[in-house]
Design an enzyme around this catalytic site. Structure first.
Site, PDB file in Angstrom:
ATOM      1  N   ASP A  20      49.901  60.802  93.223  1.00 34.05           N
ATOM      2  CA  ASP A  20      51.555  61.059  93.521  1.00 34.05           C
ATOM      3  C   ASP A  20      52.048  62.080  92.593  1.00 34.05           C
ATOM      4  OD1 ASP A  20      52.361  57.398  93.691  1.00 34.05           O
ATOM      5  OD2 ASP A  20      51.405  58.903  95.065  1.00 34.05           O
TER       6      ASP A  20
ATOM      7  N   ARG B  31      50.408  46.672 108.144  1.00 31.33           N
ATOM      8  CA  ARG B  31      50.651  46.410 106.914  1.00 31.33           C
ATOM      9  C   ARG B  31      51.860  47.482 106.776  1.00 31.33           C
ATOM     10  NH1 ARG B  31      48.611  49.565 102.215  1.00 31.33           N
ATOM     11  NH2 ARG B  31      49.179  48.337 100.202  1.00 31.33           N
TER      12      ARG B  31
HETATM   13  C1  LIG Z   1      56.249  64.100  97.104  1.00 32.38           C
HETATM   14  C2  LIG Z   1      55.748  63.336  97.981  1.00 32.38           C
HETATM   15  C3  LIG Z   1      54.616  64.061  98.871  1.00 32.38           C
HETATM   16  C4  LIG Z   1      53.955  62.578  99.416  1.00 32.38           C
HETATM   17  C5  LIG Z   1      55.108  61.575  99.352  1.00 32.38           C
HETATM   18  C6  LIG Z   1      55.552  62.073  97.780  1.00 32.38           C
HETATM   19  C7  LIG Z   1      54.657  61.288  96.903  1.00 32.38           C
HETATM   20  C8  LIG Z   1      53.469  60.919  97.563  1.00 32.38           C
HETATM   21  C9  LIG Z   1      52.756  62.086  98.585  1.00 32.38           C
HETATM   22  C10 LIG Z   1      51.798  61.716  99.472  1.00 32.38           C
HETATM   23  C11 LIG Z   1      51.976  60.242 100.093  1.00 32.38           C
HETATM   24  C12 LIG Z   1      50.189  61.949  98.979  1.00 32.38           C
HETATM   25  C13 LIG Z   1      49.079  61.736 100.095  1.00 32.38           C
HETATM   26  C14 LIG Z   1      49.409  62.979 101.237  1.00 32.38           C
HETATM   27  C15 LIG Z   1      50.813  62.906 101.867  1.00 32.38           C
HETATM   28  C16 LIG Z   1      51.082  63.912 103.003  1.00 32.38           C
HETATM   29  C17 LIG Z   1      50.992  61.545 102.782  1.00 32.38           C
HETATM   30  O1  LIG Z   1      50.049  60.909 103.128  1.00 32.38           O
HETATM   31  O2  LIG Z   1      52.144  60.883 102.943  1.00 32.38           O
HETATM   32  C18 LIG Z   1      52.087  62.920 100.745  1.00 32.38           C
HETATM   33  C19 LIG Z   1      53.604  62.852 100.880  1.00 32.38           C
HETATM   34  C20 LIG Z   1      54.002  63.988 101.669  1.00 32.38           C
HETATM   35  O3  LIG Z   1      53.715  65.104 101.443  1.00 32.38           O
HETATM   36  O4  LIG Z   1      54.998  63.518 102.485  1.00 32.38           O
HETATM   37  O1  LIG Z   2      50.993  52.011 100.881  1.00 33.74           O
HETATM   38  C1  LIG Z   2      50.400  51.976  99.990  1.00 33.74           C
HETATM   39  O2  LIG Z   2      49.662  51.100  99.503  1.00 33.74           O
HETATM   40  C2  LIG Z   2      50.259  53.351  99.013  1.00 33.74           C
HETATM   41  C3  LIG Z   2      50.944  54.319  99.460  1.00 33.74           C
HETATM   42  C4  LIG Z   2      50.870  55.619  98.551  1.00 33.74           C
HETATM   43  O3  LIG Z   2      49.975  55.702  97.889  1.00 33.74           O
HETATM   44  C5  LIG Z   2      52.024  56.523  98.774  1.00 33.74           C
HETATM   45  O4  LIG Z   2      52.723  56.470  99.803  1.00 33.74           O
HETATM   46  O5  LIG Z   2      51.811  57.549  97.812  1.00 33.74           O
HETATM   47 FE   LIG Z   3      50.537  57.302  96.127  1.00 37.61          FE
END
Ligand SMILES: C=C1C[C@]23C[C@H]1CC[C@H]2[C@]1(C)CCC[C@@](C)(C(=O)O)[C@H]1[C@@H]3C(=O)O
Ligand SMILES: O=C(O)CCC(=O)C(=O)O
Ligand SMILES: [Fe+2]
Length: 382
Positions: free
Chosen positions: A249, A313
């Site tokens: 994160d 989920r």
């Molecule tokens: C600052 C952020 C970007 C994301 C949401 C928050 C913290 C976690 C990041 C995230 C979940 C990390 C994995 C990729 C991502 C694109 C996702 O799957 O949602 C990320 C989030 C984002 O950029 O929207």
């Molecule tokens: O939903 C989960 O179990 C993890 C989600 C997560 O890591 C995130 O939203 O950054």
């Molecule tokens: Fe996360």
């Protein structure tokens, strides 16, 4: 809530050649009903596919009420457990957290009603490019491959006394309109509860680091955080997909509540390990920004979410983030006590710049902070 439209996949989609340009036409739930296999965009490379036989990670369960009671044994126990976990993998559980159970169950109820609404209803809050708030379905249009098998609804949150408005409730009212008043109130209250909880945890983290208890609490008092609802539909081929891909994160602290389904995994000791659901506890993990605030002493760790073919989920992730323009730099006590020669692990930065980097330039993964540091250095050298 008015439900007057039904989302379906356009016929051409079935030949799997349709480019998913329009984020509004993609709905994993609809796909699950109409296709026997998941689209290629959701299939992850072999080295990132979910592994089988994942064992549970032993994470400490911190009694937050015990810590706040001031009892010297309970305080030292809590700070010891947090310090050990934060230096190793950055994950711990908190119980006796003071968050109202009724609020939590209402938050799950409203979440279910939102994500089971027709796509056109959800798209009233459609997230726009570069923005971190709003509704997103699998990030179609934002990424072209390795799409996460999830839908998300994200809100920006700032404590009310600072901006004299209820940022979450106002966003819902503005985007969703009539019939969503209670919906907006529940997530406004949930975000406020997370704000209170996160500041208590910041006191615990400060003490566990041996610095002033109030140091990080004051740093985050005027936070500009993100509340995100993660909805992971059932998936017909869960062995090929990921609900949320491997990442650290980028934020400071994440407070996650998961339902009873399970799916959160952390990469520790060179293997994926699960964090089983515990309805009485919140999962807390250190993010990149807090790792930088401790000059690398506390770890922001790789984690992901897997999906399954049996049940959807739901999780709530509250991402604590400092006020955007605050300079992120460790207190001198954490840089070798301010002695000369102790190396700074990361450059000074602001959260608003780091957030923009993740939204416009780089998909957060396990190297985000390192890539961001390099990007900053290149930008500053011009
Ligand atoms: C600052 C952020 C970007 C994301 C949401 C928050 C913290 C976690 C990041 C995230 C979940 C990390 C994995 C990729 C991502 C694109 C996702 O799957 O949602 C990320 C989030 C984002 O950029 O929207
Ligand atoms: O939903 C989960 O179990 C993890 C989600 C997560 O890591 C995130 O939203 O950054
Ligand atoms: Fe996360």
């Amino acid at each position: 809530m008015a439900m007057e439209c039904i989302a379906t996949l356009p016929q051409s989609f079935n030949d799997n050649k349709t480019k998913l340009e329009d984020p509004s036409i993609f709905d994993p739930k609809v796909i699950n009903q109409q296709l026997n296999r998941i689209p290629q965009q959701f299939v992850w490379p072999d080295h990132e596919k979910p592994s089988t036989n994942v064992q549970p990670l032993q994470v400490p369960l911190i009694d937050l009420a015990g810590f706040l009671s001031g009892d010297s044994f309970l305080v030292s126990e809590a700070t010891r457990l947090v310090s050990e976990a934060a230096q190793q993998h950055g994950f711990f559980l908190v119980t006796n957290h003071g968050v109202d159970e009724t609020l939590l169950s209402r938050a799950y109820l409203f979440m279910d009603s939102f994500f089971t609404s027709p796509a056109c209803e959800k798209q009233k809050a459609q997230r726009t490019w570069g923005e971190s708030s709003g509704y997103a379905s699998s990030f179609v249009g934002r990424f072209s491959s390795k799409l996460p098998w999830k839908e998300t609804l994200s809100f920006k949150f700032s404590p009310e006394e600072k901006c004299h408005s209820q940022t979450v409730k106002d966003f819902v009212t503005k985007k969703m309109g009539d019939g969503y008043e209670d919906f907006g109130k529940v997530y406004q209250k949930y975000a406020e509860a997370m704000n209170t909880l996160s500041l208590k945890i910041m006191e615990l983290l400060g003490m566990s680091l041996g610095i002033e208890r109030r140091h990080f609490r004051e740093f985050f008092e005027d936070n500009q955080s993100i509340l995100r609802l993660n909805y992971y539909p059932q998936c017909k081929q869960p062995e090929l997909a990921l609900g949320t891909g491997p990442h650290c994160d980028p934020t400071s602290l994440t407070i996650l509540h998961q339902d009873q389904v399970g799916g959160l995994q952390v990469f520790v000791d060179n293997q994926w390990q699960s964090i089983p659901p515990n309805p009485k506890a919140f999962v807390v993990n250190i993010g990149d920004t807090f790792m930088a605030l401790t000059n690398g002493r506390y770890k922001s760790c790789l984690h992901r979410a897997v999906v399954n073919s049996e049940r959807e989920r739901n999780t709530f992730a509250f991402f604590l983030c400092p006020k955007g323009d605050k300079v992120v730099k460790p207190p001198k006590e954490l840089v070798g006590g301010g002695m000369s020669g102790e190396r700074r692990e990361y450059p000074d930065f602001t959260w608003s710049t780091f957030l923009e980097f993740t939204q416009k330039h780089y998909r957060a993964d396990m190297n985000t902070l390192e890539e961001f540091s390099n990007w900053l250095k290149n930008r500053r050298s011009f």
